[in-house]
Design a protein around this motif. Structure first.
Motif, PDB file in Angstrom:
ATOM      1  N   ILE A  84       0.813  -1.260  -0.126  1.00 54.90           N
ATOM      2  CA  ILE A  84       0.051  -0.004  -0.053  1.00 54.90           C
ATOM      3  C   ILE A  84       0.813   1.083  -0.227  1.00 54.90           C
ATOM      4  CG2 ILE A  84      -1.779   1.310   1.290  1.00 54.90           C
ATOM      5  CD1 ILE A  84      -2.722  -1.295   2.552  1.00 54.90           C
ATOM      6  N   GLN A  86       1.036   5.644  -0.446  1.00 55.13           N
ATOM      7  CA  GLN A  86       0.279   6.810  -0.230  1.00 55.13           C
ATOM      8  C   GLN A  86       0.860   8.074  -0.652  1.00 55.13           C
ATOM      9  OE1 GLN A  86      -0.288   7.213   4.046  1.00 55.13           O
ATOM     10  NE2 GLN A  86      -1.363   9.176   3.964  1.00 55.13           N
ATOM     11  N   PHE A  91      -4.318   6.801  -1.885  1.00 50.81           N
ATOM     12  CA  PHE A  91      -3.649   5.483  -1.758  1.00 50.81           C
ATOM     13  C   PHE A  91      -3.783   4.373  -2.782  1.00 50.81           C
ATOM     14  CE2 PHE A  91      -5.096   7.435   2.258  1.00 50.81           C
ATOM     15  CZ  PHE A  91      -4.078   6.921   3.166  1.00 50.81           C
ATOM     16  N   LEU A  93      -3.648   0.397  -3.536  1.00 53.73           N
ATOM     17  CA  LEU A  93      -3.330  -0.903  -3.004  1.00 53.73           C
ATOM     18  C   LEU A  93      -3.163  -1.778  -4.101  1.00 53.73           C
ATOM     19  CD1 LEU A  93      -5.504   0.965  -1.443  1.00 53.73           C
ATOM     20  CD2 LEU A  93      -6.105  -1.619  -0.234  1.00 53.73           C
TER      21      LEU A  93
END
Length: 430
Positions: A84, A86, A91, A93
């Protein structure tokens, strides 16, 4: 059918809030540095906007060593998403072992519940991508309905199933378990299975769904007065008709043996590049006198992921006895470096130590052209077993993964028994 569960709006801007809530949301977004916009832990209700309606799945978040870790939840199956990244309140994933990813932004809301909104980006053939709208609401753990039905139909058992119609119809076997209104199970097909499905019954309807990182599917069917289930099966690009009837003896026949050698006595001769571009052949010294398992696979293929999870520890246990495994990877990408990167993720996901070769594109016709000794390639994965003399002793079409329960146990037991027999045979004289 009953009206589908409420769908969340996908607009890129928020609805007008009260001034206090708006100020709180503004402060949240204004201060979304890498440290501030952390994903709230706990349960999330995630949904994908499919052609036939809202596809829900479970999402759980925890923090480990200061970093978020997510879990995709489908019934008893939990798939960890550890990659993940950021940037501010955005974000990404990355799905484990696949090239698929969720891209979403974190928002506040009037009732205080955090919200992720964005897209599931699916990797498709020849490097194309498909975006599916994605929303997740923090603090919700229900799947289709917030309150389960108190009186339900019973769909537990085995169902002879047909997907599609006419010349596009394909057979499957549905197997379901039910506890109250909650239903889990899967569909077995001639090429594998649909993996872990979860949902519920409400009134005379069955609702099932899954998103496991590799594939997304939605199922809705109504139980008719004659006991037949009729409805739709929807993937990210469209839907097909679903018809099922209860049948404890339902079978797929001899589908697992569909792929065969054109000439039973012919030797299987393959040569493809490894991830560094070096040519590898079954004639190489490392395979001489060994039992060799050849798996036709692709990192994009969920059933191939299930087979790799079985083969990786098997190789570690048996290679000292003379087992070699070669996975011929047919990837979405035509350029070798990008295909190799996808296969490296596949290897890392499963801890693979056996040989993986880049064999071609993710197409059964392409695979068949690369292996003309076979009568065709009908499924990924297809598995070929060679004895110590290099003769093909068995071919197996498809793979029934852990979601199939007893079928998985039977199939892997047969695999192990065959390997034990082949490993016990003496190597040919030099």
């Amino acid at each position: 059918m009953t009206a589908a569960p409420r769908r969340f709006a996908r607009g890129r801007t928020q609805r007008p809030l009260g001034w206090v809530a708006a100020l709180g949301a503004a402060l949240l977004l204004a201060g979304c540095g890498a440290r501030d916009a952390s994903l709230p832990t706990g349960a999330w209700r995630a949904t994908l906007a499919m052609p036939s309606g809202e596809l829900p799945f479970g999402l759980e978040v925890e923090h480990a060593n200061g970093r978020p870790v997510a879990w995709l939840v489908n019934g008893s199956a939990r798939t960890q998403v550890a990659e993940i990244t950021q940037q501010g309140n955005a974000f990404t994933l990355l799905m484990p072992g696949f090239e698929n990813r969720i891209e979403a932004r974190l928002f506040g809301s009037a009732n205080g519940a955090a919200r992720l909104e964005g897209d599931l980006v699916l990797s498709r053939s020849k490097g194309a991508t498909l975006r599916v709208p994605f929303v997740a609401i923090h603090g919700q753990s229900w799947r289709f309905f917030a309150e389960p039905a108190k009186q339900t139909i019973n769909v537990a058992g085995r169902w002879a199933t047909t997907f599609g119609e006419g010349d596009k119809a394909s057979l499957a076997v549905g197997e379901f378990e039910q506890a109250g209104a909650l239903v889990t199970g899967t569909f077995l097909t001639p090429t594998g299975d649909h993996r872990f499905l979860a949902g519920e019954v409400r009134g005379d309807e069955l609702w099932l769904s899954k998103f496991d990182g590799g594939s997304a599917a939605l199922y809705r069917a109504t139980l008719k007065p004659d006991g037949t289930l009729e409805g739709i099966y929807s993937g990210p690009t469209g839907e097909s008709r679903l018809v099922a009837r209860r049948d404890q003896q339902a079978s797929l026949g001899d589908a697992e043996n569909r792929t065969q050698m054109r000439s039973p006595d012919a030797a299987l001769d393959i040569e493809f590049p490894d991830l560094e571009g070096r040519r590898v052949s079954l004639r190489d010294a490392r395979f001489r006198g060994k039992v060799v398992v050849i798996a036709l696979a692709g990192s994009w293929c969920p059933n191939c992921q299930d087979e790799a999870a079985f083969l990786a520890p098997l190789y570690q246990q048996q290679r000292a006895r003379g087992l070699e495994i070669v996975s011929l990877m047919f990837e979405h990408f035509g350029d070798a470096p990008r295909a190799a990167d996808a296969v490296r993720r596949f290897r890392t996901r499963h801890g693979i130590e056996y040989t993986t070769l880049i064999a071609g594109l993710s197409d059964k016709d392409d695979a068949a052209s690369k292996l003309p000794q076979l009568n065709g390639v009908y499924a990924f994965p297809t598995t070929i077993f060679l004895d110590r003399s290099g003769h093909v002793r068995k071919l197996h079409t498809g793979f029934s993964g852990p979601a199939t329960g007893a079928h998985y146990q039977r199939m892997t037991g047969e695999f192990n028994a065959l390997l034990e027999q082949l490993l016990a045979e003496p190597a040919p004289a030099a």
